[in-house]
Design a protein around this motif. Sequence first.
Motif, PDB file in Angstrom:
ATOM      1  N   TRP A  56       0.839  -1.196   0.000  1.00 47.71           N
ATOM      2  CA  TRP A  56       0.000   0.000   0.000  1.00 47.71           C
ATOM      3  C   TRP A  56       0.880   1.255   0.000  1.00 47.71           C
ATOM      4  N   GLY A  57       1.886   1.268   0.853  1.00 47.88           N
ATOM      5  CA  GLY A  57       2.807   2.408   0.888  1.00 47.88           C
ATOM      6  C   GLY A  57       3.540   2.588  -0.429  1.00 47.88           C
ATOM      7  N   ILE A  58       3.968   1.488  -1.024  1.00 49.25           N
ATOM      8  CA  ILE A  58       4.654   1.547  -2.315  1.00 49.25           C
ATOM      9  C   ILE A  58       3.725   2.106  -3.389  1.00 49.25           C
ATOM     10  N   VAL A  59       2.479   1.658  -3.400  1.00 47.98           N
ATOM     11  CA  VAL A  59       1.506   2.148  -4.387  1.00 47.98           C
ATOM     12  C   VAL A  59       1.295   3.649  -4.229  1.00 47.98           C
ATOM     13  N   ILE A  60       1.124   4.114  -2.999  1.00 46.18           N
ATOM     14  CA  ILE A  60       0.917   5.542  -2.746  1.00 46.18           C
ATOM     15  C   ILE A  60       2.109   6.361  -3.256  1.00 46.18           C
ATOM     16  N   ILE A  61       3.308   5.910  -2.943  1.00 46.16           N
ATOM     17  CA  ILE A  61       4.519   6.620  -3.383  1.00 46.16           C
ATOM     18  C   ILE A  61       4.613   6.624  -4.908  1.00 46.16           C
ATOM     19  N   LEU A  62       4.352   5.479  -5.536  1.00 44.00           N
ATOM     20  CA  LEU A  62       4.430   5.405  -7.003  1.00 44.00           C
ATOM     21  C   LEU A  62       3.387   6.283  -7.675  1.00 44.00           C
ATOM     22  N   VAL A  63       2.164   6.290  -7.154  1.00 45.63           N
ATOM     23  CA  VAL A  63       1.118   7.132  -7.736  1.00 45.63           C
ATOM     24  C   VAL A  63       1.516   8.595  -7.631  1.00 45.63           C
ATOM     25  N   ARG A  64       1.979   8.979  -6.471  1.00 43.68           N
ATOM     26  CA  ARG A  64       2.268  10.395  -6.210  1.00 43.68           C
ATOM     27  C   ARG A  64       3.507  10.890  -6.956  1.00 43.68           C
ATOM     28  N   PHE A  65       4.558  10.081  -6.969  1.00 43.33           N
ATOM     29  CA  PHE A  65       5.841  10.576  -7.468  1.00 43.33           C
ATOM     30  C   PHE A  65       6.285  10.012  -8.813  1.00 43.33           C
ATOM     31  N   VAL A  66       5.606   8.985  -9.319  1.00 46.92           N
ATOM     32  CA  VAL A  66       6.005   8.416 -10.612  1.00 46.92           C
ATOM     33  C   VAL A  66       4.863   8.497 -11.617  1.00 46.92           C
ATOM     34  N   ALA A  67       3.763   7.797 -11.329  1.00 51.76           N
ATOM     35  CA  ALA A  67       2.660   7.729 -12.296  1.00 51.76           C
ATOM     36  C   ALA A  67       2.031   9.098 -12.534  1.00 51.76           C
ATOM     37  N   GLY A  68       1.798   9.853 -11.472  1.00 50.09           N
ATOM     38  CA  GLY A  68       1.186  11.180 -11.612  1.00 50.09           C
ATOM     39  C   GLY A  68       1.996  12.115 -12.500  1.00 50.09           C
ATOM     40  N   PRO A  69       3.282  12.308 -12.185  1.00 51.58           N
ATOM     41  CA  PRO A  69       4.092  13.179 -13.042  1.00 51.58           C
ATOM     42  C   PRO A  69       4.233  12.673 -14.482  1.00 51.58           C
ATOM     43  N   LEU A  70       4.391  11.363 -14.669  1.00 54.65           N
ATOM     44  CA  LEU A  70       4.477  10.826 -16.030  1.00 54.65           C
ATOM     45  C   LEU A  70       3.185  11.068 -16.799  1.00 54.65           C
ATOM     46  N   GLU A  71       2.076  10.813 -16.151  1.00 51.69           N
ATOM     47  CA  GLU A  71       0.770  11.045 -16.772  1.00 51.69           C
ATOM     48  C   GLU A  71       0.608  12.520 -17.123  1.00 51.69           C
ATOM     49  N   GLY A  72       1.088  13.397 -16.252  1.00 50.93           N
ATOM     50  CA  GLY A  72       0.998  14.834 -16.509  1.00 50.93           C
ATOM     51  C   GLY A  72       1.772  15.263 -17.749  1.00 50.93           C
ATOM     52  N   LYS A  73       2.854  14.552 -18.057  1.00 49.05           N
ATOM     53  CA  LYS A  73       3.655  14.875 -19.245  1.00 49.05           C
ATOM     54  C   LYS A  73       3.110  14.197 -20.504  1.00 49.05           C
ATOM     55  N   ILE A  74       2.576  13.000 -20.350  1.00 48.10           N
ATOM     56  CA  ILE A  74       2.103  12.237 -21.502  1.00 48.10           C
ATOM     57  C   ILE A  74       0.699  12.654 -21.935  1.00 48.10           C
ATOM     58  N   LEU A  75      -0.181  12.899 -20.972  1.00 46.78           N
ATOM     59  CA  LEU A  75      -1.590  13.181 -21.258  1.00 46.78           C
ATOM     60  C   LEU A  75      -1.801  14.320 -22.249  1.00 46.78           C
ATOM     61  N   PRO A  76      -1.108  15.449 -22.131  1.00 46.63           N
ATOM     62  CA  PRO A  76      -1.342  16.537 -23.093  1.00 46.63           C
ATOM     63  C   PRO A  76      -1.037  16.176 -24.545  1.00 46.63           C
ATOM     64  N   LYS A  77      -0.252  15.135 -24.772  1.00 48.41           N
ATOM     65  CA  LYS A  77       0.062  14.714 -26.135  1.00 48.41           C
ATOM     66  C   LYS A  77      -1.084  13.929 -26.772  1.00 48.41           C
ATOM     67  N   PHE A  78      -2.028  13.476 -25.941  1.00 48.32           N
ATOM     68  CA  PHE A  78      -3.109  12.632 -26.440  1.00 48.32           C
ATOM     69  C   PHE A  78      -4.488  13.275 -26.365  1.00 48.32           C
ATOM     70  N   ILE A  79      -4.629  14.313 -25.566  1.00 48.22           N
ATOM     71  CA  ILE A  79      -5.926  14.974 -25.459  1.00 48.22           C
ATOM     72  C   ILE A  79      -5.771  16.470 -25.703  1.00 48.22           C
ATOM     73  N   GLU A  80      -6.840  17.065 -26.154  1.00 48.03           N
ATOM     74  CA  GLU A  80      -6.873  18.502 -26.428  1.00 48.03           C
ATOM     75  C   GLU A  80      -7.602  19.215 -25.295  1.00 48.03           C
ATOM     76  N   LYS A  81      -7.428  20.517 -25.227  1.00 54.21           N
ATOM     77  CA  LYS A  81      -8.108  21.324 -24.210  1.00 54.21           C
ATOM     78  C   LYS A  81      -9.627  21.244 -24.372  1.00 54.21           C
ATOM     79  N   THR A  82     -10.085  20.973 -25.571  1.00 53.75           N
ATOM     80  CA  THR A  82     -11.522  20.919 -25.828  1.00 53.75           C
ATOM     81  C   THR A  82     -12.132  19.545 -25.537  1.00 53.75           C
ATOM     82  N   ASP A  83     -11.299  18.532 -25.238  1.00 55.44           N
ATOM     83  CA  ASP A  83     -11.820  17.207 -24.930  1.00 55.44           C
ATOM     84  C   ASP A  83     -12.588  17.228 -23.617  1.00 55.44           C
ATOM     85  N   GLY A  84     -13.602  16.408 -23.529  1.00 48.77           N
ATOM     86  CA  GLY A  84     -14.490  16.389 -22.378  1.00 48.77           C
ATOM     87  C   GLY A  84     -13.948  15.610 -21.188  1.00 48.77           C
ATOM     88  N   PHE A  85     -14.739  15.645 -20.134  1.00 47.65           N
ATOM     89  CA  PHE A  85     -14.403  14.979 -18.876  1.00 47.65           C
ATOM     90  C   PHE A  85     -14.150  13.491 -19.080  1.00 47.65           C
TER      91      PHE A  85
END
Length: 133
Positions: A56-85
């Motif tokens: 559980w601790g490992i998952v929390i750390i990975l979500v916060r410090f690895v998956a979240g930042p990676l997703e933040g960099k990758i996501l804008p390449k696949f979705i536009e500002k006009t894409d919905g929720f």
Amino acid sequence: MHKEERLPQNAKEGILFMLIISLISVNTIAPIIMGMERGFSIEVYLDTLKIVPLMWGIVIILVRFVAGPLEGKILPKFIEKTDGFNARILMNTFFNVTVLSIILTIVGSWVGAREISIEPIQISFSAGLGILG
């Protein structure tokens, strides 16, 4: 821009959301994997519960410090500002689950074996290349 009411609105709600989701995930995925490895029994489940707090601790750390930042960099390449929720949540979930699955396949093996080795990495990549080839 429209403020989305379905998402956590502040850090406290975000932490609570992450705790709930991670506890459900760790308490579901780990017992299923252990059950498939060693058979489904109450003893195996109770043995799994010894590892759950660490995972559980490992998952929390990975979500916060690895998956979240990676997703933040990758996501804008696949979705536009006009894409919905729904499009945003779908892609966010897809990237987070993919990143976490790859990392936790290796880290989970280390935790389960109680040693850090290159073997889980080799097996994961050779299995992945076997699928591609």
